[in-house]
Design an enzyme around this catalytic site. Sequence first.
Site, PDB file in Angstrom:
ATOM      1  N   GLU A 103      44.169 -36.394-100.814  1.00 40.68           N
ATOM      2  CA  GLU A 103      45.455 -35.706-100.697  1.00 40.68           C
ATOM      3  C   GLU A 103      45.900 -35.160-102.056  1.00 40.68           C
ATOM      4  O   GLU A 103      46.488 -34.078-102.135  1.00 40.68           O
ATOM      5  CB  GLU A 103      46.516 -36.653-100.137  1.00 40.68           C
ATOM      6  CG  GLU A 103      46.319 -37.034 -98.676  1.00 40.68           C
ATOM      7  CD  GLU A 103      46.701 -35.934 -97.704  1.00 40.68           C
ATOM      8  OE1 GLU A 103      46.915 -34.783 -98.124  1.00 40.68           O
ATOM      9  OE2 GLU A 103      46.795 -36.213 -96.499  1.00 40.68           O
TER      10      GLU A 103
ATOM     11  N   TRP B 266      59.274 -27.102 -92.166  1.00 48.01           N
ATOM     12  CA  TRP B 266      59.038 -25.665 -92.024  1.00 48.01           C
ATOM     13  C   TRP B 266      57.968 -25.443 -90.960  1.00 48.01           C
ATOM     14  O   TRP B 266      57.118 -26.303 -90.731  1.00 48.01           O
ATOM     15  CB  TRP B 266      58.620 -25.038 -93.353  1.00 48.01           C
ATOM     16  CG  TRP B 266      57.356 -25.613 -93.970  1.00 48.01           C
ATOM     17  CD1 TRP B 266      57.274 -26.598 -94.892  1.00 48.01           C
ATOM     18  CD2 TRP B 266      55.998 -25.226 -93.675  1.00 48.01           C
ATOM     19  NE1 TRP B 266      55.965 -26.859 -95.212  1.00 48.01           N
ATOM     20  CE2 TRP B 266      55.152 -26.026 -94.480  1.00 48.01           C
ATOM     21  CE3 TRP B 266      55.420 -24.289 -92.824  1.00 48.01           C
ATOM     22  CZ2 TRP B 266      53.758 -25.918 -94.452  1.00 48.01           C
ATOM     23  CZ3 TRP B 266      54.024 -24.179 -92.796  1.00 48.01           C
ATOM     24  CH2 TRP B 266      53.219 -25.001 -93.603  1.00 48.01           C
TER      25      TRP B 266
ATOM     26  N   GLU C  43      50.150 -31.850 -90.864  1.00 50.02           N
ATOM     27  CA  GLU C  43      49.030 -31.125 -91.457  1.00 50.02           C
ATOM     28  C   GLU C  43      48.626 -29.912 -90.619  1.00 50.02           C
ATOM     29  O   GLU C  43      48.142 -28.911 -91.152  1.00 50.02           O
ATOM     30  CB  GLU C  43      47.827 -32.063 -91.612  1.00 50.02           C
ATOM     31  CG  GLU C  43      47.975 -33.127 -92.682  1.00 50.02           C
ATOM     32  CD  GLU C  43      47.617 -32.609 -94.067  1.00 50.02           C
ATOM     33  OE1 GLU C  43      46.854 -31.638 -94.157  1.00 50.02           O
ATOM     34  OE2 GLU C  43      48.105 -33.191 -95.054  1.00 50.02           O
TER      35      GLU C  43
ATOM     36  N   ASP D 204      53.704 -30.720 -99.131  1.00 52.55           N
ATOM     37  CA  ASP D 204      53.340 -31.646 -98.049  1.00 52.55           C
ATOM     38  C   ASP D 204      52.227 -32.588 -98.497  1.00 52.55           C
ATOM     39  O   ASP D 204      52.271 -33.801 -98.252  1.00 52.55           O
ATOM     40  CB  ASP D 204      52.854 -30.867 -96.818  1.00 52.55           C
ATOM     41  CG  ASP D 204      53.986 -30.341 -95.959  1.00 52.55           C
ATOM     42  OD1 ASP D 204      55.155 -30.689 -96.217  1.00 52.55           O
ATOM     43  OD2 ASP D 204      53.700 -29.579 -95.017  1.00 52.55           O
ATOM     44  N   GLU D 205      51.211 -32.015 -99.134  1.00 52.80           N
ATOM     45  CA  GLU D 205      50.069 -32.833 -99.566  1.00 52.80           C
ATOM     46  C   GLU D 205      50.520 -33.884-100.585  1.00 52.80           C
ATOM     47  O   GLU D 205      50.039 -35.013-100.579  1.00 52.80           O
ATOM     48  CB  GLU D 205      48.976 -31.943-100.171  1.00 52.80           C
ATOM     49  CG  GLU D 205      48.460 -30.821 -99.285  1.00 52.80           C
ATOM     50  CD  GLU D 205      47.679 -31.306 -98.064  1.00 52.80           C
ATOM     51  OE1 GLU D 205      47.632 -32.518 -97.813  1.00 52.80           O
ATOM     52  OE2 GLU D 205      47.104 -30.448 -97.369  1.00 52.80           O
TER      53      GLU D 205
ATOM     54  N   HIS E  10      52.154 -36.694 -98.714  1.00 51.46           N
ATOM     55  CA  HIS E  10      51.132 -37.494 -98.026  1.00 51.46           C
ATOM     56  C   HIS E  10      50.334 -38.338 -99.013  1.00 51.46           C
ATOM     57  O   HIS E  10      49.922 -39.465 -98.707  1.00 51.46           O
ATOM     58  CB  HIS E  10      50.207 -36.574 -97.230  1.00 51.46           C
ATOM     59  CG  HIS E  10      50.904 -35.838 -96.132  1.00 51.46           C
ATOM     60  ND1 HIS E  10      50.401 -34.688 -95.551  1.00 51.46           N
ATOM     61  CD2 HIS E  10      52.100 -36.080 -95.514  1.00 51.46           C
ATOM     62  CE1 HIS E  10      51.248 -34.266 -94.620  1.00 51.46           C
ATOM     63  NE2 HIS E  10      52.273 -35.090 -94.589  1.00 51.46           N
TER      64      HIS E  10
ATOM     65  N   THR F 161      43.853 -31.965-102.706  1.00 46.38           N
ATOM     66  CA  THR F 161      44.314 -30.788-101.966  1.00 46.38           C
ATOM     67  C   THR F 161      45.658 -30.302-102.506  1.00 46.38           C
ATOM     68  O   THR F 161      45.936 -29.097-102.509  1.00 46.38           O
ATOM     69  CB  THR F 161      44.417 -31.087-100.460  1.00 46.38           C
ATOM     70  OG1 THR F 161      45.182 -32.281-100.252  1.00 46.38           O
ATOM     71  CG2 THR F 161      43.045 -31.271 -99.848  1.00 46.38           C
TER      72      THR F 161
ATOM     73  N   GLU G 266      41.475 -26.872 -93.999  1.00 49.11           N
ATOM     74  CA  GLU G 266      42.674 -27.285 -93.274  1.00 49.11           C
ATOM     75  C   GLU G 266      42.470 -27.199 -91.762  1.00 49.11           C
ATOM     76  O   GLU G 266      42.974 -28.034 -91.002  1.00 49.11           O
ATOM     77  CB  GLU G 266      43.870 -26.424 -93.691  1.00 49.11           C
ATOM     78  CG  GLU G 266      44.326 -26.611 -95.125  1.00 49.11           C
ATOM     79  CD  GLU G 266      45.045 -27.935 -95.362  1.00 49.11           C
ATOM     80  OE1 GLU G 266      45.340 -28.645 -94.372  1.00 49.11           O
ATOM     81  OE2 GLU G 266      45.302 -28.266 -96.528  1.00 49.11           O
TER      82      GLU G 266
ATOM     83  N   HIS H 226      49.478 -26.351 -91.662  1.00 49.26           N
ATOM     84  CA  HIS H 226      48.863 -25.726 -92.832  1.00 49.26           C
ATOM     85  C   HIS H 226      47.819 -24.684 -92.437  1.00 49.26           C
ATOM     86  O   HIS H 226      47.868 -23.535 -92.872  1.00 49.26           O
ATOM     87  CB  HIS H 226      48.220 -26.793 -93.721  1.00 49.26           C
ATOM     88  CG  HIS H 226      49.187 -27.821 -94.210  1.00 49.26           C
ATOM     89  ND1 HIS H 226      48.800 -28.972 -94.872  1.00 49.26           N
ATOM     90  CD2 HIS H 226      50.543 -27.885 -94.132  1.00 49.26           C
ATOM     91  CE1 HIS H 226      49.868 -29.681 -95.180  1.00 49.26           C
ATOM     92  NE2 HIS H 226      50.931 -29.049 -94.735  1.00 49.26           N
TER      93      HIS H 226
END
Length: 412
Positions: free
Chosen positions: A239, A105, A186, A271-272, A275, A242, A148, A189
């Site tokens: 990670e 995205w 990242e 996403d976090e 990761h 977050t 971020e 974000h």
Amino acid sequence: FSHRSRVIRITTAMALNAQRVAASEGMASTSRPNVMARMSRRRCVQARAVVAEPAHRVQATSGPIIMNGQVLHSITEARLDVVRNMKGFMQANVVPLLKPVDKCWQPNDLLPQSEDPDFFDKLHQLRSRASSLPDDYLVVFAGDLITEEALPTYMSMLNTLDGVRDETGASDTPWANWTRAWTAEENRHGDVMNKYMYLTGRMNMKAVEVTIQHLIGSGMDPKTENNPYLGFVYTSFQERATKISHGNTARHAMEHGDDTLAKICGLIAADEGRHEIAYSKIIDGVMEHDVDGAILAFADMMRKQIVMPAHLMNDGVHEAQNNRKLFHDFSAVAERTGTYTAFDYADIMDHLVNRWHVADSKVVSGDAAQAQEYLMKLPNRIRKLAERAEGRKKKGMTANFSWIFDREVVLH
């Protein structure tokens, strides 16, 4: 000429020996490299600089290098070889966790399209939804946004780690490819959080921007000692932290009636989470070859405590107005709203203890056995400390935050 060069080298070595001071006692065995065996041309150049500039003394014996009170390059040569030999593991197990760019995205997908004829209608709808967000939510969201946006610092931190850094800026190693692509993922974000909040009109973006600049300029000090074992324990923990924080801001945004913001925070949290899996797998790979080293590194980072990436945040006015650090007050609001708490910290520890099978690990050394026992007991100890701290908090404390036009927010 050869004789003179040898004399210079001997003189330099004598000068380096004169600078050495015993390293701190009790240092974990992950922090005991054989300095003489690892000495390189680069290290010798640093030693000559040390002799020329006493204000930046390097201290070392058979322990780690210490410069200005900071431990540097603490990994042993044998453990550095473990990391160097993990390129195949990285390529097979970690790099595939990255998403192709065309599958990711992008911020523009989640915001009103400025070229659309109905842009202003959509902007009005966005502002209407965001009007219900309370000030304490905005403070927590601003702190997360600022964290971020300090992404350059985190890429720099990864590139301080021995054995994995991107040596050229475009190295084609699995480690370097991961670091750059992770950074690129990242980067979306902070972009989407910043743009969305700008469009709401609810936040003092100038104050946020000043805080971001201060934070990037200040850097961070995770106490990872250029040591990839320590560095990837830190990133595994961070990670997950977050992911929890963004997951909770997503839930709270939905509760406050902003479903678009909830979607944004949820995508960031996803996403976090991906990761987190990647960094945890790196420690999996370390444990396949060096269980003792991995357990010692995990315990070492827990003894130091995991500091949040934005612990040096500063807007230039908060401390003078409130007599407390900005990060302290931001963290207090995050704790009170249930966005990220000391109990989350303990839960993350519990998760990693189970994730890395600490209880079942077959350690060899006495130090590793002690570290193993320490790790098993620590989560419950942290929970007890958190309960006591909660009871000691002074209720009704407030602070004014520049991010929301100096409005007052309750801390406890």
